[in-house]
Design an enzyme around this catalytic site. Sequence first.
Site: not given
Ligand code: FCB
Length: 451
Positions: A167, A352
């Site tokens: 990210e 994620e």
């Molecule tokens: C993302 C991050 C992770 C966590 C989630 C909720 O932005 O990569 O580390 O904080 O959000």
Amino acid sequence: MSRDYRFPDGFLWGAATSAHQIEGSPLADGAGPSIWERFSHTPGRIENGDTGDIATDHYHRFSSDVELMHELGLTSYRFSIAWARILPEGTGRVNAAGLAFYDRLVDKLLSKNITPMVTLYHWDLPAALDDRGGWLNRDIADWFAEYAQVAFRALDDRVPRWVTLNEPWVVMDGGYLNGVLAPGHQELSEVPHVTHNLLRAHGAAVQAYRAEGKHEIGLVVNLEPKYPASQSPEDASATRRADAYMNRQYLDPVFRGEYPAELSEMFGSAWPEFPASDWPLIQTPFDFLGINYYSRSVTQDAPGELPLRATRVKQSQHVHTEMDWEVFPAALTRVLLWVKERYGALPLYITENGAAFFDPPFATDGQVEDPLRVWYLREHLRAAYDAIRQGVELRGYYAWSLLDNFEWSYGYAKRFGIVHVNFDTLERTPKASARFYSEVIRSHGAALAGE
Ligand code: FCB
């Protein structure tokens, strides 16, 4: 109508974590401090004064944590390496004891047939490098490649998939514009330089991998589809700006060799011309793209909100998580299709996806019921499957997160785990969502049908 949700053979079923959020003992065995170690010890930065000093103590409990992953049936695990554990000053001297931790973790995963996906940078820059300007210093591309090379040489014989950056947008926006994340700057003029150096560092690590590595390397971005709040031309333009800032700022450069035009429209002269010679590095081809998806955002024109001149309109009729993020599974299908259409058909992973909902601090009768998280996972896995049906080459899904953990500036106040952690005893309890996910894995997705 019940549907068949059988996922392709070889689809990776994973969960994700990051080093600083779970490991604890950030200075153990010769590790150097990171910007997160420093930031969390700065009064007022983290909710409740929490730090990552203990976190889930995964540093000492990794072996039983991997056993737990195995019991849940995970076939892959995405984790990150803490740069300052293996290079305490960020460059130069290698700390063998730090490297040995990841060596043991990888071996343990392989002994349970769990395929590692390793992220090189999940936000915990060595503090020594921040003292040299951090992401503002152009030299960081070389620093990052040096670190990456150490990691590749130690682990690529057993790690089939690497991620350069997690990210980059959040690194820039949270760390340098809003200042809610380490290193906590709030400086508009730094934004383009941080972005550009993140992209150069990503390219330099991919090039180092081509020289050293034998498998695959990719990039992970967070994408949040933007929907206009109305049909007015003003809202349409605001939506384009928000989309350029969050969704295209990193992908257009790596895949198309240019920044979205809206960035100079928003940043004006603060967005400089960068040397043309940087572009081949930034555009170095890589093997897969990881997408972190949590929510969408409905966007409205807001002339006073600089630099975007756009704001989110909360859709209060919809369910929101504890983070105040709207639950909107259909946007996951949409964003996967959008990536394929705009950037071409490279393999994708959902690296994620998950939700913070309220869970109690302790388990009752050994159980933690989290029906909203079960629902969230089911709907998003269905949405992912819809994208596969429509031709997206999606190769895996990683739930965020394996464990409740240190959620950055929120400390321990937001629980994202499918496995509950009692932060007094550090006891782990798989939540109902973990049991549900297990069923989905064991049935190759078929358990998503019904209801
Ligand atoms: C993302 C991050 C992770 C966590 C989630 C909720 O932005 O990569 O580390 O904080 O959000």
